[in-house]
Write an enzyme that holds these catalytic residues in place. Structure first.
Site: not given
Lengths: 324, 324, 324, 324, 324, 324
Positions: C136, C205
């Site tokens: 990512c 996150d």
């Protein structure tokens, strides 16, 4: 009972009688069932009045199917029949009959000596002074201990009670008869006592083609914990426990037993509206088993499929089905 | 009873009485013991006629030692005293007395609300429709389920009977009162039912500084099997269960209980001359536990040592010993 | 908008404006949200016309609640408010106002330098010539690489494309700007390329109190495979990513995103009647993570809960709720 | 030597002398280095003729930097200075001087008693009759055994010779002085003797912020094998071994030693043209260590970072650097 | 083309033609290549005008070598030839020819029914209501699902898209034709969906003698994650996929495919100067595979080497090489 | 020496002589012992003056038993005899004699080429540029490297010294003769150097029926560490190393060697009264071994039992015992 599409083939009364006894569970235990079925097949052969090889073979197939229909899930029943059918050979009725009789005898001889031979092999894994942890009750396992005792080895036993039916009690009693000091523990204490154990010995209800061991509920968590502590797990199982139907991938059906085995009705009522589940067996993957000890030697579980094929053929062999 | 080398310091009768009740196990349970001991300490402070700060402190230390002597292995007893002693502060007798009273109240308030707060936190891990596997009986664990039910979540329970004392029955009954459907299984079947479980919830008798969880025998194999299946293992334990003595490495002593819990005398006689062992607890290493839920929040077991130090100080603090 | 039961407390328009921007996602990104919320709180304090300390505090609580209501799941929003509230201190309105301003500045200063400091720490794990595998896109991770490059270290990158949104492309582009040679692979090839990787670097996150890392879907299988090969997994995450609500056990809700991200409408129609699921994140247990790199240093994931408590207090602190 | 940009600050000759001794390795061993450095700092403070607080502080910082420059990789050197600097406090030169003296004494007292206290804690993990496997030589580890012996516990030792320098011989000799029966084995035999060991005890050269243990080469494979057999691995390490620089992610540099330690020149010549590598240490990840025993108690390796911060501050604290 | 050192032996045009088609990939797919090669060999035998057994055998060997030269890495091509050569037997040309024809037919019959038989066996592992996770596309795997559907079992599918070529779409479409509900996910989401899966089913490009499975890139990380969650991994592979050359240890060469499969040229240009790697396959060690399902039954991967030897002989058999 | 109960059967002087040489260890090494024993058996057959098949067979059995009695634990000795006895076939003395001679030749031919063939297979696992880590000394392992070198592959070697006898020196010297660059390390450094190794290659003293590898002490911890890093472990072992007696579960006896190998008498005296243990071998479970390379191909360790049975029969075959 008649063979499909053939008017005049009949099964011998001894076969009918044996089938009845197996179905009604008058005959029980993997070895006993195998022995009785083989004997019935021999009687069918001996009494045959067939005049052609073809008729004789039809009779044998019919007899096999009658026996197999009684308890479709017993592993040792088809194994005994497969063993004998693989040895049926001949051109004439006499030759065929002779091969059935010879095959049956070979099978029965093997069966008669299997437990003792297995015991001698399992005993060789044990050393004087070892401590062994036992789960449930298995005559194959006890045969290993008996042989070790005869070899003069001193063994110490830790026995799980094996709820809900407490078969550990039977194991404990039989170990005492072998003069083995026994410590009985509850099932949950096994993790703690693995520290003291040099080996875990369990039996098997059946062994599948992918190397998994079907045995009394509680075997799998015991084996997982034993691997975590690096204690070797030995499964003692005669070759009649090998299940060739699993070659074709059939999942093993786990029997659910009476809830009254788990909790007394009164206690349950007292608690209130609950469900009780009582699965009889669990399945231990091969990676948690160090060796399967049979009368043919010991094997890693991952290789047992080839012993299965050697002794009983492959599943696609259904010698009792008519092949045109 | 007098403080070493000090002629005129005495413990209050309420302390003597409490000590007696704890020793005789009239007062039982981690939280109850902690609450009662704190209360006795407060009465000692309130009734003190000490005229110097030094004498007052001698009285408090003496009272603490009297209480501690009763059950040296109870975790919550020193925790209550440590909590209060860490808050004793002042120059004069009055200031000191006030700080004892305030500290006691803070401790008692915390204790009173701890289980409910812990329950709310544990309930947050549960989702509507989850299946939870339970071992033994723990009011901390049940508080989590109660809170989840109040949040309107539907929970399904699998309860291990937890031999030999079948505390699973109590858990089953209390879950039924919370309207939770219950499936009761024998201990050995837990491996099989882990497949259906979204969580394993267990309580703790104590938690050690190296993150290990001491709990009812059978917890460790359950946790090992749960890790193998990636089912999270949650330990619900109020902070009074944290054991600061383990900071100094003391090994946990595992109580061996009556063999009659495991097997009835008759059955045993019937089997023959066997030993029976019945350890009450086992020790689960932190690597098999996903979270410890306390009233202060949830923590990975490896970090719980710092919560221990925050609340109860380090082991080298022995505030009830005279320091000159 | 008014504080419960208080007629005359109002939020400053800057707070309302900021709340609107956050709710409408005009302000995005963990750090940006945190910075903006802190700034609004400071403006509320500066503009306050409160005449009593009590009124001032009511205003602050009200402002905090208005901001929090906008995106209840954003981790950095409550963290910024918690950080400041923990530093509010004083007897008079002026003292209180001053403490808000000082606390806000401290928070903003920390935030401004956090990514760079984190980068320096993460860079210290890298050696000249190392190969790093990326999943990512994370600015925290890239800050580590940038710092390593500034230290003159040569780094080689393997970048997973990170389906379905291909954020690996952004990572690849930014690595190229740092003059890092890049090899792009499909997600399924990561197992193969772990052989060549000296480190796995991923962002987060959020990080939960039990040490688990919530990150873009695909992180967990990557970490499991990396552990199998003993390749260290480093999570780069500023402390505003730490989620104190998880102290109270709240399960992390995983967002399901548009299925059009996974498959074009045409392709899907072509295949027939299928479902498509597109979870945005997964949760990696702490046992698969070697270190979490923050601007406060690097920590094992199991200990991060205490950094959480140090910076943002415990969950039971809800300083924006009125406490009587 | 002078402080940057300040004409008139000088280090005391005792500091210069100490720096020289450390640089020349006349002073060796983590504890000895720490003790000597602290002592030098105290002499600097005592002898100071500074007339302003500012000048005094400049002197202290300069002295610290002179000491630190001698062996940048010794862990205990900055730890001793950090410990004292964290306790420097005061407005006047006299107050500041006093705080240095007090801080130094506290540090020296702690150091003096650390090994003995650590020993008592480690001893608590040992039970009468236990067998312990040892790697290399560590006075911290031997302190645990000495304490266990004083507690009257009988211990049996298995000692790895620890090639190439055979420090196992020293361990064996010192264990014999404690009247501990010793079995010496080659390093490769450790896997086999883990079966008999109840514990593995090793020391540490340093412990990093991510919980890894740097110790004599061969520690990591021993710990991996011990985990496979579920034998607990205990690291005995005084807190001066904790390395706060690793908070900022610095990789540990592993010293390569003389090849003549591994093979005699003659033997080598005889073999032919080969390379010989002789790394002195290896790094064991926290997941293979059960507990780190320090004089402050025992800790899971994953939590040690917070003890590090508590005692020595964070890496961003560089109190010997001038902060304007 | 002529046999070495023999002037007058020629291959049949059908062999030349088949060789050309295989080389040009007009004939593709393991089963198709095997079938066509066997057919060519039969035509060579049928058309042979050899007058001596020796000449006939030279012709057969020559034909085999011509076919083998076309695609040295195709597993099924030598398997078909080995199967037939192992059955060549006879004294005269006629007997030899007959044995080639019979062997070819046996091989072709086996091939024709293999996928269906394999499907029946694989289906037996599935239970009504199971959820299966699929990677890539394999007709062997789909045959298992088709058979399960015919048995009336309801199956739910989770399909990984399988970047970069999205073969998951083909699997999804064919599963829909079998009326199986399908959920499509990106590759990175597989870890998350393993929770819901009862089985992982994958095909194989080849299976090596050490039990490793060569399959589409992404299989290994999937299998590692599945083991971590205890989800069984089943490999469906006809026996023509078994690779006997690996008996002699030959490493498997992993094909690197076009980078345009991974990223469009435009996107790549946009990113800048990066490399793209696109390995087609990975290798999963046997410890992550539960069973290999073939048309001969299911086997643990560790035992498959003996099925290999049974069907195709050992690698040292190179029957197409002249043996004097 | 005479056959039990038979007056007139005698062993040939060559058998007596060979038995003497093996017993006195004038003939050493698995292959050499096997070769010599086979040769003696052949001489017995060639010189036989038996007039009946029965007498001839008695002679052969007697000769076998004489040879076997010399070193009951040598694996290759019974293997050579089993191999030949399995090929004894015939009705007349002449036929029987011929079959012994043919069987012996076949065995000797196999033996002569075994190491070279094994080397070729093992070499196929190596790729140009690979680094291999070696433990102890094994001619089978070196044969793999030699073959790889002949294939033109460049190999880099890391060699463990292998205390206490430093067989690593021999390996290092022989690798240098193959022009392989060598790095020598102490045993404890192996964990560190596994990072750089593409393969671990070790030999075997014997391989048991449950797939375990008996080899020089230190093999097991090396294999455990290699698995932890996912470095493949290859065991190179000719089939004469397979131990069929373990089929019947016999535990492997581990030889304890002279303590003077571990420590010089002077050093030991200097340390004090310690024990020294020096086990020669350890046992590596099959789950830590990737492949066993033999001259018959490579096999997963779990399947090697079937190669054992194929070559040497099962343990219940004791062809040298009289069977009436």
């Amino acid at each position: 009972m008649k063979e499909r599409g053939t008017a005049d083939v009949e099964v011998h009364p001894a076969v009918e009688e044996t089938a009845h006894q197996i179905a009604e569970m008058e005959v029980r235990g993997a070895a006993k069932i195998a022995e009785t079925a083989a004997s019935a097949l021999k009687q069918q052969a001996e009494a045959s009045t067939a005049t052609t090889a073809e008729t004789f073979e039809q009779e044998m197939r019919l007899a096999a199917r009658v026996l197999l229909d009684t308890r479709p899930t017993a592993v040792s029943l088809p194994n005994s029949l497969r063993y004998i059918f693989r040895r049926i050979d001949g051109e004439s009725v006499d030759e065929l009959r002779e091969s059935v009789i010879t095959g049956t005898r070979a099978f029965q001889n093997q069966l008669a000596s299997a437990q003792e031979e297995l015991g001698g092999i399992g005993a060789n894994r044990l050393q004087d002074g070892d401590t062994v942890l036992f789960h449930c009750h298995s005559t194959d396992v006890l045969s290993c201990v008996a042989a070790a005792r005869e070899q003069g080895k001193s063994i110490r036993a830790i026995v799980k009670e094996t709820r809900p039916r407490n078969q550990g009690y039977i194991t404990a009693r039989e170990l005492r008869e072998l003069d083995v000091p026994v410590t009985l523990i509850v099932d949950g204490a096994a993790g703690r006592y693995l520290e003291e154990a040099d080996h875990v010995f369990v039996g098997a209800d059946s062994v599948t083609a992918d190397g998994a061991v079907v045995n009394k509920i509680g075997t799998r968590p015991l084996a997982v914990s034993a691997r975590e502590r690096d204690t070797p797990v030995v499964v003692a199982a005669q070759t009649v426990k090998l299940d060739p139907t699993t070659l074709s991938g059939h999942a093993v059906e786990i029997e659910m037993r009476e809830e009254s085995e788990v909790i007394a009705a009164d206690d349950r009522e007292d608690i209130g509206d609950i469900a009780v589940e009582n699965p009889a067996f669990d399945v231990t993957p091969p990676r948690y088993v160090d060796a399967i000890v049979t009368e043919r030697g010991q094997f890693p579980p991952e290789s047992i499929v080839f012993l299965m094929r050697e002794l009983f053929g492959t599943q696609s062999d259904q010698p009792w089905e008519q092949q045109e």
